[in-house]
Design a protein around this motif. Structure first.
Motif, PDB file in Angstrom:
ATOM      1  N   PHE A   1      50.263   4.352 127.758  1.00  0.00           N
ATOM      2  CA  PHE A   1      48.935   5.326 128.703  1.00  0.00           C
ATOM      3  C   PHE A   1      48.819   6.311 127.710  1.00  0.00           C
ATOM      4  N   LEU A   2      48.873   7.003 127.495  1.00  0.00           N
ATOM      5  CA  LEU A   2      47.621   7.842 126.640  1.00  0.00           C
ATOM      6  C   LEU A   2      46.668   7.537 125.931  1.00  0.00           C
ATOM      7  N   ILE A   3      46.434   5.886 125.114  1.00  0.00           N
ATOM      8  CA  ILE A   3      45.795   6.015 124.175  1.00  0.00           C
ATOM      9  C   ILE A   3      44.633   4.576 125.233  1.00  0.00           C
TER      10      ILE A   3
ATOM     11  N   ARG B   1      42.606   2.365 127.777  1.00  0.00           N
ATOM     12  CA  ARG B   1      41.378   2.754 128.521  1.00  0.00           C
ATOM     13  C   ARG B   1      41.888   1.635 129.674  1.00  0.00           C
TER      14      ARG B   1
ATOM     15  N   VAL C   1      39.521   3.638 133.079  1.00  0.00           N
ATOM     16  CA  VAL C   1      40.758   4.423 133.708  1.00  0.00           C
ATOM     17  C   VAL C   1      39.677   6.054 133.398  1.00  0.00           C
ATOM     18  N   ASP C   2      38.493   5.396 131.951  1.00  0.00           N
ATOM     19  CA  ASP C   2      37.713   7.333 131.633  1.00  0.00           C
ATOM     20  C   ASP C   2      36.670   6.794 133.118  1.00  0.00           C
TER      21      ASP C   2
ATOM     22  N   GLN D   1      36.621   6.780 136.202  1.00  0.00           N
ATOM     23  CA  GLN D   1      37.071   7.111 137.873  1.00  0.00           C
ATOM     24  C   GLN D   1      37.073   8.450 137.572  1.00  0.00           C
ATOM     25  N   ASN D   2      36.525   9.473 137.366  1.00  0.00           N
ATOM     26  CA  ASN D   2      37.102  10.817 137.315  1.00  0.00           C
ATOM     27  C   ASN D   2      37.129  11.429 139.448  1.00  0.00           C
TER      28      ASN D   2
ATOM     29  N   LEU E   1      38.333  12.190 141.895  1.00  0.00           N
ATOM     30  CA  LEU E   1      39.391  12.984 141.805  1.00  0.00           C
ATOM     31  C   LEU E   1      39.675  14.857 141.064  1.00  0.00           C
TER      32      LEU E   1
ATOM     33  N   ASN F   1      40.652  17.930 135.490  1.00  0.00           N
ATOM     34  CA  ASN F   1      39.298  17.191 135.747  1.00  0.00           C
ATOM     35  C   ASN F   1      39.100  15.607 136.465  1.00  0.00           C
ATOM     36  N   GLY F   2      40.249  15.334 136.163  1.00  0.00           N
ATOM     37  CA  GLY F   2      39.938  13.511 136.911  1.00  0.00           C
ATOM     38  C   GLY F   2      40.462  12.857 136.595  1.00  0.00           C
ATOM     39  N   TYR F   3      40.457  13.120 134.788  1.00  0.00           N
ATOM     40  CA  TYR F   3      40.395  11.957 133.774  1.00  0.00           C
ATOM     41  C   TYR F   3      42.001  11.820 133.764  1.00  0.00           C
ATOM     42  N   GLU F   4      43.154  10.270 134.028  1.00  0.00           N
ATOM     43  CA  GLU F   4      44.315  10.561 134.453  1.00  0.00           C
ATOM     44  C   GLU F   4      45.051  10.762 132.999  1.00  0.00           C
ATOM     45  N   ARG F   5      44.548   9.739 132.140  1.00  0.00           N
ATOM     46  CA  ARG F   5      45.053  10.134 130.901  1.00  0.00           C
ATOM     47  C   ARG F   5      45.531  11.541 130.003  1.00  0.00           C
TER      48      ARG F   5
ATOM     49  N   TYR G   1      46.119  13.979 132.271  1.00  0.00           N
ATOM     50  CA  TYR G   1      46.923  14.185 133.594  1.00  0.00           C
ATOM     51  C   TYR G   1      48.531  13.688 132.644  1.00  0.00           C
ATOM     52  N   GLY G   2      48.122  12.601 132.150  1.00  0.00           N
ATOM     53  CA  GLY G   2      49.462  12.167 131.603  1.00  0.00           C
ATOM     54  C   GLY G   2      49.548  12.723 130.587  1.00  0.00           C
ATOM     55  N   LEU G   3      49.305  13.428 129.035  1.00  0.00           N
ATOM     56  CA  LEU G   3      49.013  14.456 128.236  1.00  0.00           C
ATOM     57  C   LEU G   3      50.049  15.459 128.710  1.00  0.00           C
TER      58      LEU G   3
END
Lengths: 99, 635, 508
Positions: A21-23, A25, A91-92, A94-95, A97, B608-612, B614-616
């Motif tokens: 999830f963290l790595i 995209r 996902v990067d 889409q920011n 929000l 900032n809208g980057y969900e990764r 948020y995950g971190l």
């Protein structure tokens, strides 16, 4: 039985999902990673349930599965709509929000 | 009669019950004129004249009534209504008609009537003549409130009321910037004086529980000497403001921006003498405080010399007369400060001065009328032939003010000089010196205006004023000539109860040595004035290096002083406050809000809208919680 | 007649009218608001005179568990304030009659129609009336805070470019003060609960002698809120900003009615509930009051905008009122109550007359005028009369107030009075200097261009009653003083002070 082996497997699965999830995209991969984490939690619940000899953990696992099913339906729909409008599943990208 | 004996007024009966009409009539007229608007333009000025004449009629009727009454019944209290009554503070609106106030009322309404009639002619060209008469009526009402008051509180209403009327009338031509400035200055300086009266009232109320003249007088000796001295000085401050005495003199010269009838009525005959009235009215208090009485005398002497100084250097005819007014009021103050021996003389001089100074101001107005509103005496000269009536009446005023027997000023000033001499040699000598300087500058005025060569500006064709202006001049001139003789012995007896003076018999022709000495000095002054100003006089004012002349021309540098200390100093102070308001108070508020929004901003950066990301953060949070839980379990 | 809840009706009338005015759009709504204001005026007068000799108090249990009551009553001070409120409202509505007319200068585009303005004004009136009539601490607090809502929208909706910021500043200041007061209100509950029976009734709380540090803390809690409201230096800076941005009508309501709650509360709550702490705090409060008098006057002198100038004069005048309240003599407290009324009328006259200038010229900057007297003599005249009232000329109601305060306060606070009296000289400077710069001198080009008309009949109708009231109460103040005296006497008794006897200071 000794639940240790199941728990270790659960921890490995969870860590794999978290790392994914963290790595990664790609939204679909991230989504699958989340599913992986949910299922690792399910595994832990079921093994605790078995070890303790009652059904509470299994009931919890069923709830998680139901929620995950619902989540998949909505989540995949959102990802698909975003992909259609923005031609990207990263996902990067889409920011919007944010604050 | 004991000088400190206190007269308790009797309740009003008969005609006296209608004393309030004196105030109500002009007030009603003013209201009609102001509210009636343009509809009253056609006849408004005559209604205005009627207002003051009506008041004069009432005053005369009361005076006649008083003449017929027993001496003990001459002081009459006219109660009207409760004004403020709360706790220990009981103030009622009531009038006191006694020998002193009725005399003043007669002066105000009598001279006032003449000046009003004169003004009908003088202001004929002015589009706002109706408003002028409305303001003049307000003045009459306020001045009568001042002198007819039976307590300091009611007196204060009139006191500020005349200040208002003075403000309105000095600034009557308010399109002229200088007039507007002068009006404001007069009001503000007067307010500084009023401060004294206010605080004096506070002290009196705390000491005596009353502001009524009779009650204050009766209780006066129960108070400690230091407080009475404080009251004395505060009343002196009030008198200085109203009567343009040093150090609050600076407004009177500027006040000449008003129409000339205003200068005659307010800034010569009546309002500016209110300070003298106040001191005489409070003479019982001043009896108890030698320090304040001495201060009154000193202020009087300083002002009588200062006024004469200014009068000797000015070229503006009205300002010469204004300086002379200051100086003459200085004489009155000196007399009032002397105590019971001088109080009656102060009022006597006040009365005669009211006539001859009004006479001369109106004469000056007549001259200005002829010279197209020019006031510079360097542009006059040789007017005696073209304006015979003005010349003769003005001349009588001139002889009266410098004190040539048997004109009015001689008698009243002579008494003051003698009384001053008895008070202290220095006072007497300086009063005599003042008389000599008076003779000098008045001679200078006469020479520059009526004698010598024609120095008229181009296009000016002097002519005698119309009859409606000349008649009041004649009446006032007759008063200036005859009043001294008529009142010389009567006035002391008449004023004895309110001023506490033992009248001593004074014969008409018996002149003490001080009188002769003064007369000699006056003649010297006249001679010097004649010699200096019989020759050529330049059209422009020559520059001067003589410091005496320079300081006199610049109103004793009072404006420069006020400007430097109060205006600029005050400005700096206010700027400082402005900065405090901005920096400290608003700054404090601003920084509080800035802090709140700053913190909010900082945290919102996390969204900032980057969900990764948020995950971190979720992982970090979960790890933190776990660590805390595990450590908690271990501990 | 006895059973009719007069006070409740008086308070509800404008509130119901407000709801109607919000609904009815356009001119009809504006007329409706005016009609309601006039009905309230009539009813307010009935209550004012009716409460002179009969007790109209209403007491109904509200939340018995915490001892909260729906209790209304009217004492002398309350009557005076009710009178002020019901008189000012129709005047303000009339003054802002054309508030949504785009041809009127001086404002940004309004946010809502004129019916909404009337609605908020009526809402404010209703809440303010309840504030003045409350006999219960909690009820008072609720309405005290409720008044902020309509006031916020009145500033927010109509006025200059920066009105939003000004409204927010006003709201934050007031809320901060109100919050501190909320603690003290809770403290009152604790005190009464500890004494046995929890109760918010003022009469119950006043019956308990609290004493000690607790009383001091509670006093501070209430005082801070009222000092912000009144405004006293150093918590005054919201007033000039708000006055500059809001419409003169809204500012009139703000200064004329709302700010009076500050001094009203000081007498009713600070002195009424915490007499010992009031005496304890007197030196500091008197100091702040005197600072307000002088500071407000000096800031008024240096103001470059007429609306700010008038706002600062109010700071100065509120200083006088607080001085009178904390001097603890019957005369000075009565004088303060009287001055609250007088200042309501005089500041209203000032603000509304400046509003007339603003409507013509489009700005209230002093430098934008000059020589107006020549083109609009009646306008100049009413400005001067209002100004003379503001500077406390004898014959106007303000003089009676100032004079009674100072002469009453002298025996207990001579030094403070001696300094504060300088305020009367400064008052002459700020009023007459402003008059000089705006109205006298040659007619300037900008004046000639913009100020083309003298007062219209509607505008005359706005100022005439104010000036008449100022003069009437100036020459015949005694009836109104008699209204205020009982409150002052009750306060004096409660505080346990007696009037100093003549001669006790400086006698032989």
């Amino acid at each position: 039985m000794n639940p240790a082996a199941y728990l270790v497997l659960s921890a490995v699965l969870f860590s794999t999902g978290l790392l994914g999830f963290l790595i990664r995209r790609n939204a679909l991969i991230a989504f699958m990673s989340v599913e992986l984490m949910l299922n690792s939690a399910n595994l832990a619940l079921v093994s605790f349930s078995y070890a303790n000899g009652n059904l509470l953990g299994q009931v919890g696992a069923f709830f998680v599965m139901v929620v995950a099913a619902g989540e998949v339906v909505i989540g995949l729909a959102i990802i698909m709509i975003i992909f259609r409008t923005r031609r990207s599943a990263s996902v990067d990208d889409q920011n919007q929000l944010k604050y | 009669m004991n000088p400190l004996e206190i007269v308790v007024p009797v309740e009003a009966t008969g005609l006296f019950q209608y004393a309030w009409l004196m105030i109500a009539i002009p007030l009603g007229v003013a209201a009609i004129l102001l509210l009636g608007g343009k509809a009253t333009n056609a006849w408004g000025h005559w209604l205005g004249v009627l207002g003051v004449i009506g008041s004069f009629a009432v005053a005369t009727a009361l005076f006649v009534q008083m003449l017929g009454a027993e001496v003990a019944d001459r002081a009459v209290q006219v109660s009207m209504f409760d004004w403020i009554d709360v706790g220990n503070l009981n103030l009622s609106a009531a009038l006191l008609v006694d020998q002193l106030s009725i005399l003043f009322a007669l002066l105000v309404t009598g001279v006032g009537s003449l000046i009003f009639i004169y003004s009908v002619g003088y202001m004929a060209e002015d589009p706002h003549r109706r408003r002028f008469f409305a303001f003049m009526n307000i003045f009459i009402a306020a001045m009568l409130t001042l002198v007819l008051a039976d307590s300091y509180a009611v007196l204060f209403i009139g006191w500020e009321g005349v200040g208002l009327a003075s403000y309105l009338l000095i600034g009557f031509w308010q399109q002229r910037r200088s007039a507007a400035l002068a009006a404001k200055k007069a009001f503000v300086v007067n307010r500084i004086g009023d401060l004294g009266l206010l605080v004096a009232m506070f002290i009196m109320m705390a000491l005596f529980g009353s502001l009524n003249f009779a009650e204050v007088n009766q209780a006066a000796d129960t108070a400690s000497a230091s407080w009475i001295t404080a009251i004395g000085f505060l009343l002196l401050l009030a008198a200085c403001g109203k009567s343009a005495q040093v150090p609050l003199q600076s407004w009177l010269l500027d006040a000449m921006e008003g129409p000339t009838p205003v200068s005659a009525l307010i800034h010569a005959a009546t309002m500016v003498t209110a300070g003298v009235y106040l001191v005489v009215r409070s003479h019982i208090l001043f009896e108890l405080t030698p320090a304040a009485s001495l201060a009154v005398c000193v202020v009087g002497v300083v002002t009588l010399l200062a006024g004469a100084w200014v009068g000797s250097t000015k070229d503006d005819i009205k300002k010469v007369l204004a300086g002379s007014t200051m100086s003459q009021i200085g004489y009155m103050m000196l007399a009032a400060g002397i105590g019971p021996a001088g109080g009656a003389f102060a009022i006597f001089h006040l009365f005669t001065h009211g006539f001859f100074k009004a006479n001369m101001f109106l004469g000056a107005g007549s001259v200005m009328h002829a010279m197209d509103d020019d006031t510079d005496m360097r542009h006059f000269g040789a007017l005696r032939k073209v304006m015979p009536w003005t010349f003769v009446t003005f001349g009588i005023g001139y002889l009266a003010i410098i004190g040539i027997p048997p004109l009015a000023g001689f008698y009243s000033k002579d008494h003051i000089v003698v009384a001053a001499w008895e008070r202290g040699m220095a006072f007497g000598a300086l009063a005599m010196l003042g008389a000599a300087i008076t003779a000098f500058y008045m001679t200078r005025l006469m020479m520059m205006t009526f004698f010598g060569e024609r120095r008229w500006a181009k296009g000016v064709h002097p002519h005698e004023s119309p009859g409606i202006m000349v008649v009041p001049l004649v009446v006032l001139a007759i008063g200036s000539a005859a009043l001294g003789m008529l009142l010389n012995s009567a006035i002391q007896t008449w004023l004895a109860p309110p001023t506490g003076h033992h009248p001593h018999a004074t014969a008409l022709w018996e002149i003490p040595w001080q009188g002769w000495a003064t007369l000699a000095l006056v003649l010297i002054g006249v001679g010097v004035g004649y010699l200096m100003y019989r020759g050529e006089i330049s059209f422009e004012q020559p520059r001067t290096k003589n410091p005496i002349v320079y300081i006199g021309r610049n109103d004793l540098l009072a404006d420069q002083f006020n400007d430097a200390v109060f205006v600029r100093g005050g400005g700096k102070l206010v700027d400082g406050f402005q900065a405090v308001d901005d920096l400290l108070i608003d700054g404090g508020v601003r920084s509080t809000t800035a802090l709140a929004t700053g913190i909010g901003d900082a945290f919102s950066r996390l969204q900032n809208g980057y969900e990764r990301r948020y995950g971190l953060w979720m992982v970090v949070g979960a790890v933190l919680v776990s660590v805390v839980l595990i450590l908690g379990r271990l501990a | 007649m006895d059973n009719v809840p007069m006070l409740t009706i008086l308070g509800l009338l404008p509130l119901i009218g407000a709801l109607l005015a919000f609904v009815v759009r356009g001119k009809a709504g504006r007329q409706l608001a005016m009609a309601v204001a006039l009905i309230t005026l009539v009813f307010g007068l009935v209550v004012f005179f009716g409460s002179a000799d009969s007790d109209l108090a209403e007491t109904v249990s509200w939340i018995p568990q915490i001892g909260a009551w729906y209790a209304l009553s009217l004492d002398g001070m309350g009557r005076a304030m009710v009178l002020l409120t019901v008189i000012l409202l129709p005047i303000v509505l009339l003054a802002e009659w054309r508030i949504d007319d785009s041809k009127i200068f001086g404002f940004e585009q309004p946010r809502w129609g004129s019916n909404v303005f009337g609605g908020f004004a009526l809402l404010l009136e209703g809440f303010a009336l309840f504030v003045f009539m409350s006999a219960d601490v909690l009820l008072f607090y609720l309405f005290f805070e409720a008044t902020l809502i309509p006031m916020f929208f009145l500033v927010q909706g109509w006025g200059g470019t920066n009105r939003g910021r000004a409204a927010m500043k006003f709201l934050l200041y007031s809320l901060a003060g109100g919050l501190v007061m909320l603690f003290a209100v809770i403290g009152v509950y604790v005190v009464t609960a500890r004494a046995g029976q929890p109760s918010f009734l003022i009469s119950d709380v006043a019956g308990i002698s609290i004493g000690g540090t607790l009383e001091q803390f509670l006093f501070i809690g209430f005082f801070v809120a009222f000092a912000v409201k009144a405004p006293m230096v150093p918590v005054h800076s919201w007033l000039p900003d708000t006055a500059e941005q809001a419409t003169p009508g809204a500012t009139t309501l703000l200064v004329g009615v709302l700010d009076k709650i500050g001094t009203f509360g000081m007498i009713r709550f600070c002195l009424g509930l915490f007499p010992n702490a009031s005496a304890w705090a007197t030196p500091l409060v008197i100091f702040l009051a005197v600072v307000s008098v002088i500071y407000g006057a000096l800031m008024a002198i240096s103001s470059k905008n007429l609306l700010r100038l008038v706002a600062y004069t109010s700071v100065s005048h509120f200083g006088f009122m607080v001085l009178g309240i904390f001097a603890f003599t019957t005369a000075s407290v009565t004088g303060s109550i009287f001055y609250m009324l007088a200042h309501g009328f005089s500041s209203a006259a000032m603000f509304l007359v400046v509003g007339f200038l603003l409507n013509r010229r489009g700005t209230a900057e002093i430098a934008a005028f000059g020589g107006v007297q020549k083109v609009a003599p009646v306008l100049a005249g009413v400005f001067l009369v209002s100004g003379l009232a503001t500077l406390g000329l004898p014959g106007t109601a303000n003089f009676v107030g100032e004079f009674t305060i100072m002469i009453g306060a002298w025996p207990t606070q001579p030094v403070a009075v001696a300094v504060a009296v300088l305020g009367t000289v400064l008052a002459a400077v700020y009023v007459l200097w402003a008059y000089q710069r705006v109205f006298t001198g040659e007619v300037t080009e900008q004046t000639e261009q913009h100020i083309t008309s003298d007062l219209a009949p509607r505008e005359k109708l706005v100022v005439a009653p104010l000036i008449a009231l100022l003069l009437v109460f100036g020459f015949v103040p005694q009836p109104m003083i008699e209204v205020a005296t009982p409150t002052a006497q009750a306060t004096m008794t409660h505080v346990g002070m007696s009037d100093p006897q003549p001669g006790s200071m400086g006698g032989k």
